[in-house]
Design an enzyme around this catalytic site. Structure first.
Site, PDB file in Angstrom:
ATOM      1  N   CYS A 184       0.831  -1.205   0.000  1.00 24.83           N
ATOM      2  CA  CYS A 184       0.000   0.000   0.000  1.00 24.83           C
ATOM      3  C   CYS A 184       0.870   1.261   0.000  1.00 24.83           C
ATOM      4  O   CYS A 184       2.094   1.187   0.125  1.00 24.83           O
ATOM      5  CB  CYS A 184      -0.930   0.006   1.211  1.00 24.83           C
ATOM      6  SG  CYS A 184      -0.049   0.157   2.790  1.00 24.83           S
ATOM      7  N   CYS A 195       3.044   1.637   3.103  1.00 27.07           N
ATOM      8  CA  CYS A 195       4.214   0.754   3.073  1.00 27.07           C
ATOM      9  C   CYS A 195       5.292   1.330   2.162  1.00 27.07           C
ATOM     10  O   CYS A 195       6.473   1.309   2.498  1.00 27.07           O
ATOM     11  CB  CYS A 195       3.805  -0.641   2.608  1.00 27.07           C
ATOM     12  SG  CYS A 195       2.548  -1.421   3.643  1.00 27.07           S
TER      13      CYS A 195
END
Length: 75
Positions: free
Chosen positions: A10, A13
């Site tokens: 994501c 991240c």
């Protein structure tokens, strides 16, 4: 030094990965930086909150995106 960023791929991240790379560059530290998105591998580490940051196989953060300066403090 080995740095692992664990997450599902994501944007949070990705932001942690970018901050980790910037932190090593700022400090002039040579490190192997791994970005682990395989959920099975992440579960083997016992990580429940992502993104997570591990330095030399020690969990230093889970569930939040650290800023570059915060990561540098762990070096």
């Amino acid at each position: 030094m080995n740095i692992k960023v664990l997450g599902g791929g994501c944007s949070r991240c990705e932001a942690l990965l970018k901050a980790a790379k910037q932190a090593t560059a700022n400090k002039g530290i040579e490190a192997e930086i791994e970005y682990i998105t395989d959920m099975e591998k992440i579960m083997n580490y016992g990580i429940m909150s992502m993104p997570a940051l591990m330095i030399d196989d020690k969990l230093v953060s889970a569930g939040k995106v650290l800023k570059t300066a915060e990561i540098e403090k762990y070096f």
